[in-house]
Write a protein that holds these residues in place. Structure first.
Motif: not given
Length: 130
Positions: A43-53, A73-77, A92-96, A122-127
């Protein structure tokens, strides 16, 4: 629109793989976790740009996008060769909409039972335009 592909090669030894990815000021962490003997979660997760990570990954010249939510939109293969046959697992292609709260920052989890190595992820990411 541009699709960005990030790849990871996972060997069975470590139980946890991660990579941080940045595009257009948005930061994502790509994760592969070995849960049990042969059970993996991708999986993937968005990180807070002001967070400690991100303190170790950003510098004064890094741009950060402070939008609370962004449609992605993303797909994990996942590809692995088991007993001489290529096996493929994908979301499959997911938009979230990805936000920065714990409820909205994580993608769908792709779970697979895999006994062979290496594992090609492979993580394919589309903006899409917003």
């Amino acid at each position: 629109m541009q699709t960005v592909r990030m790849g990871l090669i996972v060997h069975q030894d470590p139980d946890y793989h991660t990579q941080i990815f940045s595009q257009y000021g948005f930061f994502f962490q790509l994760k592969v976790i070995k849960c049990k003997a042969a059970n993996f979660s991708f999986f993937m997760q968005r990180l807070n740009p002001t967070g400690p990570n991100l303190s170790c990954c950003t510098n004064n010249r890094s741009c950060c996008n402070l939008r609370r939510e962004r449609e992605v939109s993303y797909e994990i293969q996942v590809l692995v060769q088991e007993d001489g046959t290529w096996q493929e697992y994908n979301t499959g292609l997911i938009t979230q909409n990805f936000g920065v709260t714990s409820r909205t920052c994580k993608s769908k989890i792709l779970k697979a039972q895999i006994t062979a190595a290496p594992i090609y992820v492979t993580f394919a990411i589309l903006f899409p335009p917003s």
